[in-house]
Design a protein around this motif. Structure first.
Motif, PDB file in Angstrom:
ATOM      1  N   PHE A  95       0.833  -1.216   0.000  1.00  0.00           N
ATOM      2  CA  PHE A  95       0.000   0.000   0.000  1.00  0.00           C
ATOM      3  C   PHE A  95       0.863   1.261   0.000  1.00  0.00           C
ATOM      4  O   PHE A  95       0.433   2.298   0.509  1.00  0.00           O
ATOM      5  CB  PHE A  95      -0.912   0.002   1.240  1.00  0.00           C
ATOM      6  CG  PHE A  95      -1.965  -1.064   1.227  1.00  0.00           C
ATOM      7  CD1 PHE A  95      -3.065  -0.978   0.388  1.00  0.00           C
ATOM      8  CD2 PHE A  95      -1.861  -2.162   2.067  1.00  0.00           C
ATOM      9  CE1 PHE A  95      -4.042  -1.958   0.385  1.00  0.00           C
ATOM     10  CE2 PHE A  95      -2.836  -3.151   2.075  1.00  0.00           C
ATOM     11  CZ  PHE A  95      -3.927  -3.049   1.225  1.00  0.00           C
TER      12      PHE A  95
ATOM     13  N   ARG B 251       1.794   3.597  -2.131  1.00  0.00           N
ATOM     14  CA  ARG B 251       1.241   4.835  -2.683  1.00  0.00           C
ATOM     15  C   ARG B 251       0.175   5.426  -1.767  1.00  0.00           C
ATOM     16  O   ARG B 251       0.135   6.641  -1.543  1.00  0.00           O
ATOM     17  CB  ARG B 251       0.660   4.575  -4.070  1.00  0.00           C
ATOM     18  CG  ARG B 251       1.713   4.262  -5.128  1.00  0.00           C
ATOM     19  CD  ARG B 251       1.075   4.080  -6.493  1.00  0.00           C
ATOM     20  NE  ARG B 251       2.068   3.782  -7.515  1.00  0.00           N
ATOM     21  CZ  ARG B 251       1.780   3.548  -8.798  1.00  0.00           C
ATOM     22  NH1 ARG B 251       0.505   3.586  -9.197  1.00  0.00           N
ATOM     23  NH2 ARG B 251       2.743   3.283  -9.667  1.00  0.00           N
ATOM     24  N   ASP B 252      -0.681   4.581  -1.251  1.00  0.00           N
ATOM     25  CA  ASP B 252      -1.720   5.054  -0.330  1.00  0.00           C
ATOM     26  C   ASP B 252      -1.096   5.663   0.922  1.00  0.00           C
ATOM     27  O   ASP B 252      -1.530   6.720   1.400  1.00  0.00           O
ATOM     28  CB  ASP B 252      -2.627   3.887   0.089  1.00  0.00           C
ATOM     29  CG  ASP B 252      -3.507   3.410  -1.046  1.00  0.00           C
ATOM     30  OD1 ASP B 252      -3.499   4.039  -2.111  1.00  0.00           O
ATOM     31  OD2 ASP B 252      -4.214   2.411  -0.859  1.00  0.00           O
TER      32      ASP B 252
ATOM     33  N   ARG C 134       0.571   9.037   0.272  1.00  0.00           N
ATOM     34  CA  ARG C 134      -0.462  10.059   0.068  1.00  0.00           C
ATOM     35  C   ARG C 134      -1.115  10.447   1.387  1.00  0.00           C
ATOM     36  O   ARG C 134      -1.324  11.641   1.663  1.00  0.00           O
ATOM     37  CB  ARG C 134      -1.507   9.533  -0.910  1.00  0.00           C
ATOM     38  CG  ARG C 134      -2.481  10.596  -1.410  1.00  0.00           C
ATOM     39  CD  ARG C 134      -3.433  10.055  -2.438  1.00  0.00           C
ATOM     40  NE  ARG C 134      -4.299   9.020  -1.875  1.00  0.00           N
ATOM     41  CZ  ARG C 134      -4.204   7.732  -2.165  1.00  0.00           C
ATOM     42  NH1 ARG C 134      -3.291   7.303  -3.017  1.00  0.00           N
ATOM     43  NH2 ARG C 134      -5.033   6.859  -1.608  1.00  0.00           N
TER      44      ARG C 134
ATOM     45  N   ASP D 167      -7.708  11.957   2.574  1.00  0.00           N
ATOM     46  CA  ASP D 167      -6.463  11.303   2.989  1.00  0.00           C
ATOM     47  C   ASP D 167      -5.944  11.891   4.297  1.00  0.00           C
ATOM     48  O   ASP D 167      -5.422  11.167   5.146  1.00  0.00           O
ATOM     49  CB  ASP D 167      -5.407  11.428   1.896  1.00  0.00           C
ATOM     50  CG  ASP D 167      -5.740  10.574   0.684  1.00  0.00           C
ATOM     51  OD1 ASP D 167      -6.084   9.399   0.877  1.00  0.00           O
ATOM     52  OD2 ASP D 167      -5.673  11.084  -0.448  1.00  0.00           O
TER      53      ASP D 167
ATOM     54  N   ARG E  88      -9.087  -3.221   3.990  1.00  0.00           N
ATOM     55  CA  ARG E  88      -8.102  -2.183   3.663  1.00  0.00           C
ATOM     56  C   ARG E  88      -7.780  -1.327   4.890  1.00  0.00           C
ATOM     57  O   ARG E  88      -6.617  -1.067   5.195  1.00  0.00           O
ATOM     58  CB  ARG E  88      -8.630  -1.314   2.526  1.00  0.00           C
ATOM     59  CG  ARG E  88      -7.590  -0.409   1.874  1.00  0.00           C
ATOM     60  CD  ARG E  88      -8.206   0.367   0.729  1.00  0.00           C
ATOM     61  NE  ARG E  88      -7.183   0.965  -0.115  1.00  0.00           N
ATOM     62  CZ  ARG E  88      -6.585   0.354  -1.118  1.00  0.00           C
ATOM     63  NH1 ARG E  88      -6.895  -0.898  -1.403  1.00  0.00           N
ATOM     64  NH2 ARG E  88      -5.669   0.954  -1.852  1.00  0.00           N
TER      65      ARG E  88
END
Length: 272
Positions: A58, A60-61, A64, A83, A187
């Motif tokens: 994860f 990139r998540d 961010r 975010d 998630r």
């Protein structure tokens, strides 16, 4: 070393499935030549490997979320940015496991590791997961996650301090009862675990430095590396699986495993 690598493989295979990795390490340890509980420290440290797999998967998540969370303090990012808000939700959701982990540290490392407790938790929380999956509406997405729900998710995660509950299983179960989609609950469960697992693993690493244990730091490190590699593959499989299937196979597995452990305990095959 071979035993440690086997346990690392078990850790990687079970950490993100709702079947309790700590329970499996506890159980498998009884059937290895040393026939010993690997210990809470070994479990916590090898979880660093599986949690690093979450960071990679994860990435990139996470970048961010972190950048937007910091940006909300300087005004570069609106404070209601999804975010930035997720950053606060992860912090809030991490509070229960930190508080309970410190309060019950001795019990976590001793009493809670009884195989009678492990077997009971496998069965009880397997049934609860099944009920949540069956009754949950599964319509909420993560953009509808409230701070109150984030705290409830965190309480579900904290229950996993008892081997047999499952970190992902406890968190996902709460999410399903609250009406979240399977993939959304999973998630958030994975993201929520990052601070708790890294905090616990690093704490146990420092605490166990120089102390006698079943496995040396080299063997524990090798197990952690194996857990990392296997966990990446398991995360990819699990996220695809839950988008199309129910948790029923995991519920059945938990109940059968818990019952088998109880039978072996009752007949003296293994010791609690």
């Amino acid at each position: 070393m071979i035993e440690a690598l086997i346990l690392g493989l078990v850790q990687g295979l079970t950490e993100f499935l709702p079947i309790s990795s700590s329970a499996h390490l506890r159980i498998v340890g009884e059937f290895l030549p040393n026939a010993a509980d690997p210990g809470a420290a070994f479990t916590a440290i090898t979880q660093l490997g599986t949690e690093t797999a979450v960071v990679v998967f994860f990435w990139r998540d996470i970048v961010r979320i972190v950048s937007h969370w910091f940006g909300s303090f300087t005004g570069r990012v609106p404070r209601n940015d999804p975010d930035a808000r997720m950053g606060w939700l992860i912090i809030i959701g991490s509070v229960p496991i930190v508080v309970l982990g410190l309060l019950f540290q001795d019990e976590i490392e001793t009493t809670f590791r009884s195989l009678w407790i492990v077997a009971t938790m496998l069965i009880v929380f397997g049934v609860i997961l099944g009920l949540a999956d069956w009754s949950g509406r599964k319509v909420r997405t993560l953009d509808r996650l409230t701070y109150g729900h984030g705290l409830l998710f965190g309480i579900g995660q904290a229950l996993a301090l008892v081997p047999g509950v499952s970190r992902s299983g406890g968190t996902i179960t709460v999410g399903l009862f609250l009406g979240y989609e399977r993939a959304a609950a999973a998630r958030y469960a994975f993201l929520l675990a990052i601070p708790a697992v890294f905090g616990s693993g690093l704490f146990q690493l420092v605490k166990s430095w120089g102390e006698p244990s079943v496995y040396s730091l080299v063997e524990t490190g090798a197990a952690t590396l194996v857990a990392f590699v296997v966990a990446i593959l398991v995360i990819a499989f699990f996220m695809r699986w839950i988008s199309k299937h129910s948790f029923l196979p995991f519920v059945i597995y938990r109940i059968l495993l818990g019952a088998a452990i109880m039978v072996m305990l009752a007949t003296g095959v293994i010791s609690a």
